[in-house]
Scaffold this active site. Sequence first.
Site, PDB file in Angstrom:
ATOM      1  N   ARG A 153      24.737  71.205 -20.509  1.00 38.23           N
ATOM      2  CA  ARG A 153      23.710  72.219 -20.738  1.00 38.23           C
ATOM      3  C   ARG A 153      24.092  73.575 -20.142  1.00 38.23           C
ATOM      4  O   ARG A 153      23.993  74.603 -20.814  1.00 38.23           O
ATOM      5  CB  ARG A 153      22.371  71.750 -20.156  1.00 38.23           C
ATOM      6  N   LYS A 169      28.629  79.646  -2.098  1.00 40.34           N
ATOM      7  CA  LYS A 169      27.673  78.879  -2.900  1.00 40.34           C
ATOM      8  C   LYS A 169      27.181  77.646  -2.139  1.00 40.34           C
ATOM      9  O   LYS A 169      26.025  77.239  -2.273  1.00 40.34           O
ATOM     10  CB  LYS A 169      28.322  78.462  -4.220  1.00 40.34           C
ATOM     11  N   GLU A 209      18.769  76.803  -0.190  1.00 39.35           N
ATOM     12  CA  GLU A 209      17.885  76.310  -1.255  1.00 39.35           C
ATOM     13  C   GLU A 209      17.185  75.023  -0.831  1.00 39.35           C
ATOM     14  O   GLU A 209      15.982  74.845  -1.062  1.00 39.35           O
ATOM     15  CB  GLU A 209      18.720  76.088  -2.511  1.00 39.35           C
TER      16      GLU A 209
END
Length: 301
Positions: free
Chosen positions: A10, A173, A180
């Site tokens: 995706r 990252k 996060e």
Amino acid sequence: MKLGMIGLGRMGAHMAQRLIHGGHQVVGFDPKPETRRDLKGKGVESTDSLAMLVSSLPAPRTLWLMIPSGEPVDGALQELQPLLAAGDTIVDGGNSNYKDTLRRARIFDDCGVGYVDCGTSGGVWGMAEGYSMMIGGSEATVEKLRPVFEALAPAKNRGWGRVGPVGAGHFTKMVHNGIEYGLMQAYAEGFSILQHKSEFGLDLHQVAEIWRHGSVVRSWLLDLTAHALDGNPDMTGIAPYVADSGEGRWAVAEAIDLDVPIPVITLSLIQRLRSRDSESFSDKLLSAMRNEFGGHAVKKA
């Protein structure tokens, strides 16, 4: 620019389409035939093998990997190495461990092939909103790919940048994903308190909508939380099981190596691990201990 995209899941497919909308040509490869078929009519050429993909690109070639970290990346790179030539460039846009990135970059540096690590954030919304990209690599190689990054970013001058040499992109990252974890855990715990105060009958979606505007805790993550609560306020049909894809673990391990205290990120990772233990032996043993020393009742399974 014409480039190859390896991994047409995706996110890879969305990135390919955004590149096409930005005026680039994309030739893709994915090992799953059904994934390749799904791209028909979406402007992405597809090939049946990595060799065909490489041969379809003009030299010097750029190949962008969007595949799961670990062995899948090593496998693809081992197959690609004899097909590439000096001046070609590989971009790993997945969530690889930066230590693996450093190892891989050394191998390709000996062949004269540029290696760029691009920590990519944006998820399923990236095709419409653009991707945040933290990029590691030589200044010259990253600059050569500027048109690609500009096409993928939210704007040409926002949301992307070279953060340092090879490895720096995936390292950054990794830390991003650790943050996060902590943010997600804080929102989840806060809404859980609200949900448990049953006598107030709080509408969690309403609260989230209020917080989205003017509040110091407003964020895109809160926007997504509000959307989730609107569609499923009771979280019906969702098991209390939270997966992790590795970056949080790597961030915690790196913090330990650097003697940097990160209690919030560490605890958020532990909570994810805890969510998967529906038959917790440690909790059963704790209950047995209380019974042993205090005669406290044990709840039977």
